[in-house]
Structures are given as C-alpha cells and as structure tokens.
Design a protein around this motif. Structure first.
Motif, PDB file in Angstrom:
ATOM      1  N   SER A  92       0.819  -1.215   0.000  1.00 54.38           N
ATOM      2  CA  SER A  92       0.000   0.000   0.000  1.00 54.38           C
ATOM      3  C   SER A  92       0.847   1.257   0.000  1.00 54.38           C
ATOM      4  N   ARG A 115       3.014 -10.388   0.134  1.00 55.45           N
ATOM      5  CA  ARG A 115       1.694 -10.876  -0.244  1.00 55.45           C
ATOM      6  C   ARG A 115       0.902 -11.120   1.035  1.00 55.45           C
ATOM      7  N   VAL A 117      -3.102 -10.469   3.361  1.00 53.99           N
ATOM      8  CA  VAL A 117      -4.211  -9.546   3.603  1.00 53.99           C
ATOM      9  C   VAL A 117      -3.860  -8.446   4.603  1.00 53.99           C
ATOM     10  N   GLU A 182       2.751  -0.821  -9.791  1.00 51.54           N
ATOM     11  CA  GLU A 182       2.015  -1.914  -9.174  1.00 51.54           C
ATOM     12  C   GLU A 182       1.461  -1.478  -7.819  1.00 51.54           C
ATOM     13  N   GLY A 183       0.317  -2.023  -7.502  1.00 50.34           N
ATOM     14  CA  GLY A 183      -0.247  -1.778  -6.179  1.00 50.34           C
ATOM     15  C   GLY A 183      -0.849  -0.397  -5.996  1.00 50.34           C
ATOM     16  N   ILE A 185      -3.468   2.416  -5.490  1.00 49.06           N
ATOM     17  CA  ILE A 185      -4.682   2.353  -4.696  1.00 49.06           C
ATOM     18  C   ILE A 185      -5.896   2.761  -5.532  1.00 49.06           C
ATOM     19  N   ASN A 199     -14.437  -4.668  -4.644  1.00 50.20           N
ATOM     20  CA  ASN A 199     -13.031  -4.474  -4.302  1.00 50.20           C
ATOM     21  C   ASN A 199     -12.674  -4.995  -2.910  1.00 50.20           C
ATOM     22  N   GLU A 202      -9.051  -5.836  -1.219  1.00 55.36           N
ATOM     23  CA  GLU A 202      -8.023  -4.980  -1.805  1.00 55.36           C
ATOM     24  C   GLU A 202      -7.719  -3.813  -0.873  1.00 55.36           C
ATOM     25  N   LYS A 203      -6.553  -3.211  -1.059  1.00 59.09           N
ATOM     26  CA  LYS A 203      -6.223  -1.968  -0.369  1.00 59.09           C
ATOM     27  C   LYS A 203      -6.771  -0.819  -1.196  1.00 59.09           C
ATOM     28  N   VAL A 204      -7.591   0.014  -0.582  1.00 56.85           N
ATOM     29  CA  VAL A 204      -8.342   1.035  -1.306  1.00 56.85           C
ATOM     30  C   VAL A 204      -8.260   2.375  -0.581  1.00 56.85           C
ATOM     31  N   GLU A 265      -7.212  -1.811   3.952  1.00 60.13           N
ATOM     32  CA  GLU A 265      -7.772  -3.005   3.327  1.00 60.13           C
ATOM     33  C   GLU A 265      -9.279  -3.044   3.544  1.00 60.13           C
TER      34      GLU A 265
END
Length: 288
Positions: A92, A115, A117, A182-183, A185, A199, A202-204, A265
């Motif tokens: 993130s 990798r 959660v 990559e990654g 938000i 979603n 996912e990290k948002v 997350e």
C-alpha cells in the motif's frame, strides 16, 4: 570532482562526527550492546545512515513506509559497493507519491512487497551478521522531524538476530518483486456499495462523509459510519489504535460530519459487512 567512493567516505565521516556530539543511551550485557535513540532528542535518521554506510556484507530492511531520500541514497551507495541489499515494503505504501521504491529499483536494489491480507508493518533492518535496528521509526522525513519515534540499535545478541532474520526470510520467501505502478490504490466512493463489495480484499482509498461516530465503552472501540443502513461502510478503530490518535491530539468523534479519505484493506465481513480496520491515524485524512 569526488568519485563515488570518496563521496561515500565523506558521508560516513560526517555521520561519524555527528555521532560524537550527540547524546545516546548505551548499555552493555554479556551478549552485546544496546543503544537507544529518540527523534525528539538526538535524532534517528543519522543512526540508520551510519550503520548502512558502515555495512560490509548485507543489509536486509523491512520498512512499512519508506520516503527518506538520505536513507534511500545510503542503500543505493551500499549496493554500488557490492553490499547485498534487500528491501521489504508494504504494497500500500510502495506506490505512494513519495515512496523510494522506484528509485531503489532503478538503481539495482532488490525490492519486494509482501503478499497477504494484512499490513507489512515492520520497521527493522539487519546489517551484516550482528546488528539490528528496530523500533517505531518509519524511514520518512516526518518520522524524523515531526513524530515522537524511537529505535534500538542492538549489536551482538545472536539469538535475537537469528529471530529477526527468520522473520525477514519468512516474508521475503513469499513476497513478490515490486514493479513500478504496481499496487496503486483504487479510489472508491463510500456510498457505492456495489463497487466496495467488488473491491473487497483490496487496499483502497474510500472517500465519503462520516455520518456518525459510534463508541463502545466496553471495548474502547470507535466506529465511523458512512451510511445509515447496515450495508454501508464502517471504519473501525480498535482500542489498540485509539491511543495513537490521542497522542496526536486527535479527537476521533470530531470526524463526525466531516468529508474524509480513508485508506486501508477493505473487508466484507460475513457478520459485520463492509469494514476498514484503521490501525494508524495516517489512514484517515480530512478533506477540506
């Protein structure tokens, strides 16, 4: 014109001079020595930089947030003098605006993201075969100049070093190589339930108005509700994180009625619905 080796020597000399005129707490035991450093007293960044510039074999760093230019340069310089450098970051933060992940990658440093959660929330580094740098200090400018932070520098302590090394290797083994871009938000509206559910996991970054702040006195937990119904988003601040807000002088109830951006997350809990667990005050930003 100084060559790269001379530049490294000059930087190390300046850091060593600084270490002679600053105050630290030092203790020795039968296993090794311990130094404590605080951002509010003698500073921390110079301590980390000193150990990086003195490294001769390897540097393994697991850092939640990494935006410090001096420390990024120190790692690049170490890599150029054939020190093995490995950096673990939280996904993130790796793509953040001021993250040094891209700079490190572009200069040959091996960078990976965890990798899984949860957050890669460590802030420690291992230097050569016996030095541990660990504490609350993220490798950022704000951690050095604005926050109350600490690090312990442990030299020796073979059993403790092996424990930290095993933890680093455990995450590194399952981590993936970070690639620029990559990654990133995903930005979502707090009222778009369909997009939020899509979603989940996912990290948002969620933007919306906090309609109500609930509080459980029994568990010392706050609930930021973005909807009147049960299907809306709730940001949960457990007791373990409440103290972090209090130390920064943030009244959590003051978020009520405010437009905010929350990062973290996104969880679609089978019993409690859509949630983001807030572990750090920096996850919530008030939008003017």
């Amino acid at each position: 014109m100084l060559d790269s080796v001379e530049v490294v020597k000059l930087r190390l000399s300046l850091i060593l001079i600084a270490s002679l005129v600053t105050c630290t707490t030092k203790e020795r035991t039968v296993e090794g020595s311990v130094q404590s450093h605080f951002s509010s007293q003698d500073g921390i960044e110079w301590v980390v930089a000193r150990e990086i510039y003195a490294a001769g074999k390897r540097i393994d760093a697991a850092i939640y947030t990494f935006t410090s230019r001096p420390l990024a340069q120190a790692l690049v310089d170490a890599h150029k003098r054939a020190v093995r450098v490995r950096v673990l970051l939280d996904p993130s933060n790796a793509s953040g605006e001021y993250s040094k992940a891209a700079y490190l990658i572009n200069n040959g440093v091996d960078v990976r993201v965890e990798r899984g959660v949860g957050l890669m929330h460590h802030k420690f580094a291992l230097v050569d075969d016996s030095i541990i740098i660990t504490g609350s200090f993220n490798w950022t400018a704000s951690a050095e100049t604005d926050n109350d932070e600490n690090v312990l520098l442990l030299i020796g302590f073979p059993a403790t070093y092996r424990a930290y090394s095993r933890e680093f290797e455990r995450i590194w083994r399952d981590a993936k190589v970070w690639e620029e871009g990559e990654g990133e938000i995903v930005e979502l509206s707090a009222t778009d339930t369909r997009a939020l559910k899509k979603n989940a996991g996912e990290k948002v970054a969620v933007i919306g108005k906090v309609l109500r702040v609930g509080y459980s006195e029994r568990s010392n937990t706050y609930f930021l509700n973005f909807s009147e119904g049960k299907n809306g988003l709730t940001v949960v601040i457990f007791s373990s994180a409440v103290g972090k807000f209090e130390r920064l002088g943030i009244d959590i109830t003051s978020y009520e009625g405010r437009q905010v951006e929350v990062m973290g997350e996104l969880i679609d809990h089978p019993e409690y619905g859509l949630e983001i667990i807030c572990e750090e005050p920096s996850q919530i930003k008030i939008i003017p």
